[in-house]
Design an enzyme around this catalytic site. Structure first.
Site, PDB file in Angstrom:
ATOM      1  N   ASP A   1      -0.291   5.014   0.962  1.00 52.30           N
ATOM      2  CA  ASP A   1      -0.575   5.969   2.032  1.00 52.30           C
ATOM      3  C   ASP A   1      -0.429   5.309   3.405  1.00 52.30           C
ATOM      4  O   ASP A   1      -1.015   4.255   3.673  1.00 52.30           O
ATOM      5  CB  ASP A   1      -1.995   6.521   1.884  1.00 52.30           C
ATOM      6  CG  ASP A   1      -2.147   7.381   0.636  1.00 52.30           C
ATOM      7  OD1 ASP A   1      -1.215   7.403  -0.181  1.00 52.30           O
ATOM      8  OD2 ASP A   1      -3.207   8.016   0.477  1.00 52.30           O
TER       9      ASP A   1
ATOM     10  N   ASP B   1       0.867  -1.171   0.000  1.00 50.17           N
ATOM     11  CA  ASP B   1       0.000   0.000   0.000  1.00 50.17           C
ATOM     12  C   ASP B   1       0.912   1.231   0.000  1.00 50.17           C
ATOM     13  O   ASP B   1       2.110   1.127   0.304  1.00 50.17           O
ATOM     14  CB  ASP B   1      -0.890  -0.049   1.246  1.00 50.17           C
ATOM     15  CG  ASP B   1      -1.689   1.213   1.440  1.00 50.17           C
ATOM     16  OD1 ASP B   1      -2.294   1.692   0.464  1.00 50.17           O
ATOM     17  OD2 ASP B   1      -1.709   1.740   2.571  1.00 50.17           O
TER      18      ASP B   1
END
Length: 415
Positions: free
Chosen positions: A203, A201
């Site tokens: 963020d 991922d």
């Protein structure tokens, strides 16, 4: 010996054959290991097993050898002679020696083998005792322990046999939470060393920021966007609906804000080290994000990533429209992209690693061979294979059995 003949296989001692465990302790210096085996060579014994460890300049060297037979050896022919010679050699070097008689090889390890990695900041004696006791409670035996790293966290690995990986994980997870340490349990085997694919991922994982909040700060709606983001990451809101609601607030922003946001993005500590080390080891590395290609494409170029996929902000006449284009990268989309990346990389899903922090990462974490919840929300920590709760992304390397010394050595030898 003719070309068709093959040399006899080295004999493995049976359960009833006499063997000796020779243990040497003392201040480490060059030549101890060679000296011990030079001493034993006079008795023509066979080496069955060797283990050596040096801790704070003190050596512990163990050699399991076959017992000498009366017909063997040029300087002695009995176990008593061997004992006297080894003790004399050890005393000449101010070392201690212990020799234990027994029969056969080491007992076979129990079925079910796992690597248990423990991360502590610091790692206390209480934590080590509790983890060891929890392993024992599952019927597991600790075969070996060694340190992977001493900073920025203390990382140690337990090689455990005799207990199923899932059983160990279910017992150790709540104990780790109680102790405030991170514990990862992965099955032992060749797959751990095989070439892999790591997908992250973005963020709050690869970077410290939530990109949409950086955009929102320029639009003057940061508080409203942050509130929706937090609820979505906790799994309280449908991700696609929350994405559209947040992006709508960005409508009218000048597209020049994109470059400003790129400059504001902060990599997570250890991110560069993680990617650089994985790439040197032949891993392929990708990112999937519920954020925006306008940022992930720049990260892909900066870090030399192999794959990147995210949502795309729509821009018309030099301004953000408040909409996104194309398929939405949501919870299901991230898992789909992991599979797509694995197929493109030629890597089985069992040899993939996924790292994330939010509820929309859960499908991806569960689909991967190893799912790592990185400083994640409680719902994610509980569902992932393992959790890391220290702020250094490169600690994921320790879960793969890569030591800090190996990382630093690689950095030293690359110009």
């Amino acid at each position: 010996m003719s070309a068709s003949q093959t040399p006899p296989a080295t004999a493995v001692p049976g359960d009833d054959e006499p063997t000796l465990l020779v243990k040497i302790f003392g201040k480490d210096r060059p030549g101890i290991t060679a000296g011990l085996f030079d001493t034993l060579a006079a008795y023509s014994v066979d080496v069955v097993d060797i283990e050596q460890v040096v801790t704070r300049g003190r050596i512990t060297l163990c050699a399991l050898v076959t017992a000498p037979s009366p017909s063997q050896g040029s300087t002695g022919s009995t176990e008593g002679d061997l004992r006297a010679t080894v003790h004399g050699w050890a005393e000449s070097l101010n070392l201690q020696a212990e020799i234990i008689s027994g029969r056969g090889d080491n007992r076979p390890r129990g079925t079910g083998r796992s690597h248990v990695t423990v991360l502590g900041h610091p790692l206390t004696a209480e934590s080590a005792a509790a983890i060891a006791a929890a392993i024992t409670s599952t019927g597991g035996n600790i075969d070996r322990i060694f340190r992977l790293a001493k900073y920025p966290v203390t990382a140690v690995e337990f090689a455990v046999s005799g207990a199923a990986t899932e059983a160990l994980r279910s017992v150790l997870a709540p104990e780790a939470a109680r102790l405030g340490v991170d514990v990862a349990v992965v099955a032992a085997g060749l797959q751990r060393r095989a070439q892999r694919l790591v997908v992250m991922d973005v963020d709050s994982t690869l970077i410290q920021d939530e990109v949409i909040e950086l955009f929102a700060a320029h639009a003057g709606c940061e508080a409203e966007v942050a509130e929706v983001t937090t609820a979505a990451m906790r799994g309280e809101l449908d991700f696609e609906q929350s994405l559209h609601a947040r992006v709508e607030l960005l409508g009218g922003l000048d597209a020049s804000v994109i470059e400003a946001v790129r400059k504001e993005v902060r990599l997570t500590p250890g991110a560069r080290t993680l990617v650089r080390t994985l790439k040197r080891l032949g891993y392929q590395v990708g990112v999937v994000s519920g954020g925006f290609t306008q940022v992930t494409d720049a990260l892909k170029e900066e870090l030399g990533l192999d794959f990147a996929s995210a949502n795309t902000l729509e821009i018309v006449d030099g301004k953000l429209t408040g909409r996104v284009t194309g398929d939405i990268v949501d919870r299901a989309g991230k898992a789909r992209l992991l599979r797509d990346f694995a197929q493109q990389a030629g890597v089985p899903l069992a040899q993939t690693v996924a790292i994330g922090d939010g509820a929309n990462d859960l499908d991806m974490l569960n689909a991967a061979g190893l799912g790592v919840a990185f400083n994640a929300k409680p719902v994610v920590r509980e569902a992932a294979h393992t959790a890391v709760n220290v702020p250094f992304l490169d600690t994921v390397l320790y879960l793969l059995g890569i030591t800090r010394d190996e990382v630093e050595a690689a950095d030293t030898h690359v110009g």
